[in-house]
Design a protein around this motif. Structure first.
Motif, short mmCIF file in Angstrom:
data_model
loop_
_atom_site.label_atom_id
_atom_site.label_comp_id
_atom_site.label_asym_id
_atom_site.label_seq_id
_atom_site.Cartn_x
_atom_site.Cartn_y
_atom_site.Cartn_z
N SER A 129 0.93 -0.74 0.34
CA SER A 129 -0.13 -0.15 -0.28
C SER A 129 1.08 1.23 0.05
N HIS A 130 0.27 2.52 -0.36
CA HIS A 130 1.02 3.85 -0.85
C HIS A 130 0.32 5.16 -0.01
N ASP A 131 0.60 6.28 0.42
CA ASP A 131 -0.15 7.08 0.48
C ASP A 131 -0.89 7.50 -0.72
N ALA A 132 -1.74 7.08 -2.23
CA ALA A 132 -2.41 7.80 -2.88
C ALA A 132 -3.47 7.34 -3.11
N GLU A 133 -4.40 7.68 -4.32
CA GLU A 133 -5.41 7.45 -5.35
C GLU A 133 -4.58 6.54 -6.96
N GLU A 134 -5.10 5.48 -7.36
CA GLU A 134 -4.59 5.40 -8.64
C GLU A 134 -5.85 4.68 -9.26
N ALA A 135 -5.35 4.25 -10.18
CA ALA A 135 -6.64 4.59 -11.80
C ALA A 135 -5.55 4.11 -13.19
N GLY A 136 -6.73 3.40 -13.63
CA GLY A 136 -5.68 2.38 -14.89
C GLY A 136 -6.87 1.76 -15.94
N ILE A 137 -6.58 1.34 -17.12
CA ILE A 137 -7.10 1.39 -17.67
C ILE A 137 -6.60 -0.29 -18.21
N PRO A 186 -1.24 11.50 -4.76
CA PRO A 186 -0.09 12.04 -5.85
C PRO A 186 1.48 10.81 -6.25
N PRO A 187 2.44 11.28 -6.72
CA PRO A 187 2.86 10.15 -7.50
C PRO A 187 3.81 9.36 -6.13
N THR A 188 4.36 8.29 -6.57
CA THR A 188 4.77 7.46 -5.52
C THR A 188 6.29 7.13 -5.29
N PHE A 189 6.16 6.80 -7.00
CA PHE A 189 7.58 6.38 -7.18
C PHE A 189 8.52 7.65 -7.99
#
Length: 189
Positions: A129-137, A186-189
Motif C-alpha cells: 500500500s502507499h499514500d495515494a489513489e490510482e486508476a488504470g485501464i 500523488p506520485p509514489t514512485f
C-alpha cells in the motif's frame, strides 16, 4: 535500460552513513537480503524495495531517476519514457514487470505509467500500500488485481480506480503480456 540496483542502493545507504544492519533495523528487511541486493545476487520485489527506500527516505522515482529533463517538456516519445522499476524478475515464471513513467519523477502532481506485466509476473507475493489513489485501464492482455480481500480478473478495456492505502497486488495469470496505462496521485514512485 541497464540499471544497477545494487550499486544505487549501496550508494544511498552509504550517503546516509548507515550500515546494512542499521538499514535492516529501520526497514524490517533482513541484513542478508540487503547485502544480496547490493551485490546484485537477488532482485527485490517492488514491495521490498519500497520498504528499504522508505528507510532511506527516498521514493522509487527518485531512486531510479537520472538527470533532470531540461525545460518544461510536455510530450514524450516511447523511448523517452523512464523505466522506474527494479531490474527484477518477478512471478512464478521469472517474468518481469516494467513500469515506464511519463515525464520526470517528482515534476507533477500526477504520475502516469505505462506498465507491462509478462506472463506470470506480479508486483510481489505481498500486498502493498502507499499514500495515494490510482486508476488504470488494461490496454491488452489480462491482469488479476487484488484490492483488500477482493480479487478481480480484468481484461482489455476494463479499468480500476481505488484508494492505494488499501493493500493491493497485480498479477498476470495469462499467456501473453498485459499492458496497462495507469495514473497515481500523488506520485509514489
Amino acid at each position: 535500460m541497464d540499471f544497477d540496483t545494487g550499486s544505487r542502493l549501496k550508494e544511498e545507504r552509504e550517503r546516509l552513513r548507515l550500515s546494512q544492519r542499521q538499514l535492516a533495523a529501520l526497514t524490517g528487511v533482513t541484513g542478508g537480503m540487503i547485502s544480496m541486493i547490493e551485490q546484485n545476487r537477488t532482485s527485490p520485489s517492488v514491495a521490498t524495495l519500497k520498504k528499504i527506500l522508505a528507510g532511506l527516505g527516498i521514493s522509487l522515482g527518485d531512486f531510479f531517476a537520472g538527470s533532470a529533463d531540461a525545460g518544461t517538456k510536455w510530450h514524450f516519445r516511447h523511448e523517452e519514457l523512464r523505466e522506474i522499476t527494479p531490474a527484477a524478475k518477478l512471478g512464478d515464471a521469472g517474468a518481469r514487470v516494467i513500469f515506464r513513467q511519463v515525464g520526470r519523477p517528482g515534476s507533477s502532481a500526477v504520475q502516469m505509467l505505462h506498465e507491462t506485466y509478462a506472463p506470470g509476473a506480479d508486483t510481489g507475493p505481498e500486498l502493498y500500500s502507499h499514500d495515494a489513489e490510482e486508476a488504470g485501464i488494461v490496454i491488452s492482455g489480462q491482469v488479476q488485481v487484488t484490492v483488500g480481500e477482493d480479487t478481480q480478473l480484468l481484461t482489455a478495456g476494463d479499468g480500476y480506480l481505488f484508494n492505494s492505502r488499501t493493500p493491493h497486488r497485480f498479477h498476470n495469470p495469462g499467456p501473453e503480456d498485459c499492458v496497462i496505462v495507469s495514473a497515481c496521485t500523488p506520485p509514489t514512485f
